[in-house]
Design an enzyme around this catalytic site. Structure first.
Site, PDB file in Angstrom:
ATOM      1  N   GLU A  78       0.829  -1.214   0.000  1.00 25.48           N
ATOM      2  CA  GLU A  78       0.000   0.000   0.000  1.00 25.48           C
ATOM      3  C   GLU A  78       0.860   1.259   0.000  1.00 25.48           C
ATOM      4  OE1 GLU A  78      -3.040  -0.020  -0.578  1.00 25.48           O
ATOM      5  OE2 GLU A  78      -3.663  -2.075  -0.127  1.00 25.48           O
ATOM      6  N   CYS A 142      -7.812  -1.331   8.001  1.00 27.47           N
ATOM      7  CA  CYS A 142      -6.438  -1.414   7.490  1.00 27.47           C
ATOM      8  C   CYS A 142      -5.898  -0.031   7.150  1.00 27.47           C
ATOM      9  CB  CYS A 142      -6.363  -2.340   6.278  1.00 27.47           C
ATOM     10  SG  CYS A 142      -6.599  -4.072   6.734  1.00 27.47           S
ATOM     11  N   HIS A 166      -1.454  -5.677   2.021  1.00 26.49           N
ATOM     12  CA  HIS A 166      -2.707  -6.431   1.956  1.00 26.49           C
ATOM     13  C   HIS A 166      -2.445  -7.779   1.278  1.00 26.49           C
ATOM     14  CE1 HIS A 166      -5.867  -3.109   2.636  1.00 26.49           C
ATOM     15  NE2 HIS A 166      -6.218  -4.132   3.401  1.00 26.49           N
TER      16      HIS A 166
HETATM   17  N1  PCA Z   1      -8.471  -6.336   6.513  1.00 27.31           N
HETATM   18  C1  PCA Z   1      -9.348  -5.198   6.737  1.00 27.31           C
HETATM   19  C2  PCA Z   1      -9.203  -4.871   8.201  1.00 27.31           C
HETATM   20  C3  PCA Z   1      -8.578  -6.075   8.819  1.00 27.31           C
HETATM   21  C4  PCA Z   1      -8.061  -6.861   7.699  1.00 27.31           C
HETATM   22  O1  PCA Z   1      -7.345  -7.879   7.791  1.00 27.31           O
HETATM   23  C5  PCA Z   1      -9.102  -4.026   5.786  1.00 27.31           C
HETATM   24  O2  PCA Z   1      -8.657  -4.254   4.644  1.00 27.31           O
HETATM   25  O3  PCA Z   1      -9.362  -2.873   6.155  1.00 27.31           O
END
Ligand code: PCA
Length: 204
Positions: A78, A142, A166
């Site tokens: 990200e 996240c 992610h």
């Molecule tokens: N994914 C979520 C929050 C916790 C996770 O593992 C997200 O992409 O915001």
């Protein structure tokens, strides 16, 4: 370097979170780095409080947070966290459902990750794992953690680098769903994260 690696608990009706499973499988040493794993809740601010407490306890040089992004097919490095919590229908694990809310009213609009994203993505690819740079971490927990950790470090520990990865669903999570989703084996998620962590702290 000492690297704090956080993984979220399951959320949204899932019984596992591939991010947490991957963090649990990381070795305690990767290249020249010492790895400190940490489980965090999918709860706004609470997740940040737990990470801040761990930062004060172990004094890491870097913080990497890992979360599940169901629907993505590659490890997503990200680029940016924005000052916005917006999940009106899909609450967090404490049933918070903020709408268009600033995470910190006095914070800047956004923080860029200051991890070496490009090299991390390339290292994952070189290890044979699908990887991409993503320009949005969403507006759920996240993004909250990506933004909130950068904010905390900027204010209190400007030398700490931090960012967010992610990861896709595991294959077993895509069974019995109405839609078809891409997935990635846990071993590949771990391999890609491992390769990406190796290159942190190398000469640019
Ligand atoms: N994914 C979520 C929050 C916790 C996770 O593992 C997200 O992409 O915001």
């Amino acid at each position: 370097m000492k690297i704090l690696v956080t993984g979220f608990e399951p959320f949204g009706g899932e019984t596992v979170n591939p991010a947490l499973e991957a963090v649990r499988k990381l070795p305690s040493v990767i290249g020249r780095h010492q790895i400190v794993p940490l489980q965090i809740p999918v709860v706004r601010y609470e997740a940040l409080r737990i990470i801040a407490a761990k930062i004060e306890e172990v004094h890491p040089d870097a913080v990497i947070s890992i979360g599940q992004a169901g629907g993505r097919k590659a490890l997503s490095f990200e680029r940016v966290g924005i000052n916005c919590d917006d999940y009106p229908s899909f609450g967090d694990n404490a049933h918070n459902t903020p709408i268009d809310e600033a995470i910190y009213a006095d914070g800047p609009d956004a923080y860029f990750s200051n991890l070496p994203l490009r090299r991390m993505k390339e290292a994952a690819e070189k290890a044979g794992v699908a990887a991409e740079i993503s320009n949005t971490a969403g507006t759920y927990v996240c993004n909250h953690v990506l933004y909130g950790v950068r904010h905390y470090c900027t204010l209190h520990h400007p030398d700490i680098v931090s960012g967010f990865i992610h990861v896709p669903f595991l294959p077993e999570q895509t069974q019995n769903k109405e839609k078809e989703y891409p997935s990635m084996e846990l071993a590949d998620i771990v391999k890609g994260i491992n390769a990406a962590i190796q290159v942190i702290g190398e000469e640019e």
